[in-house]
Design an enzyme around this catalytic site. Structure first.
Site, PDB file in Angstrom:
ATOM      1  N   MET A   1       0.793  -1.325   0.182  1.00  0.00           N
ATOM      2  CA  MET A   1       0.022  -0.131   0.011  1.00  0.00           C
ATOM      3  C   MET A   1       0.919   1.289  -0.106  1.00  0.00           C
ATOM      4  O   MET A   1       1.082   1.985  -1.002  1.00  0.00           O
ATOM      5  CB  MET A   1      -1.088   0.135   1.224  1.00  0.00           C
ATOM      6  CG  MET A   1      -1.880   1.039   1.113  1.00  0.00           C
ATOM      7  SD  MET A   1      -3.126   1.262   2.447  1.00  0.00           S
ATOM      8  CE  MET A   1      -2.428   2.099   3.547  1.00  0.00           C
ATOM      9  N   PRO A   2       1.515   1.703   0.946  1.00  0.00           N
ATOM     10  CA  PRO A   2       2.386   2.877   0.942  1.00  0.00           C
ATOM     11  C   PRO A   2       3.748   2.467   0.387  1.00  0.00           C
ATOM     12  O   PRO A   2       4.214   1.526   0.468  1.00  0.00           O
ATOM     13  CB  PRO A   2       2.579   3.287   2.598  1.00  0.00           C
ATOM     14  CG  PRO A   2       2.530   1.969   3.049  1.00  0.00           C
ATOM     15  CD  PRO A   2       1.303   1.138   2.511  1.00  0.00           C
ATOM     16  N   THR A   3       3.827   3.663  -0.429  1.00  0.00           N
ATOM     17  CA  THR A   3       5.339   3.591  -1.111  1.00  0.00           C
ATOM     18  C   THR A   3       6.017   4.727  -0.725  1.00  0.00           C
ATOM     19  O   THR A   3       5.436   5.831  -0.759  1.00  0.00           O
ATOM     20  CB  THR A   3       5.232   3.780  -2.786  1.00  0.00           C
ATOM     21  OG1 THR A   3       4.806   2.414  -3.000  1.00  0.00           O
ATOM     22  CG2 THR A   3       6.878   3.852  -3.347  1.00  0.00           C
TER      23      THR A   3
END
Length: 67
Positions: A1-3
């Site tokens: 999900m987060p990069t």
């Protein structure tokens, strides 16, 4: 999900990047509920001559301090 994109001056060791990646992953899991497997971290090593702050390259000598 987060990069998570990390830009920093070159010179960190693989061990330092590994520890930082682990700490960032743990923070993402704790604060936004991401699973560890969903957290991507991209490291960009920047040379000091490729970064400027206040119009001065970080590779330039520091200005002399006034007494």
């Amino acid at each position: 999900m987060p990069t998570i994109r990390v830009e920093m001056f070159e010179g960190r060791t693989v061990e330092q990047k590994r520890a930082f990646a682990q700490a960032l992953t743990e923070a993402a899991v704790r604060t936004i509920g991401a699973s560890p497997e969903s957290v991507d971290i991209l490291f960009f090593d920047i040379q000091k001559q490729d970064w400027a702050t206040g119009g001065r390259l970080w590779s330039d000598p520091a200005p002399a301090k006034a007494d």
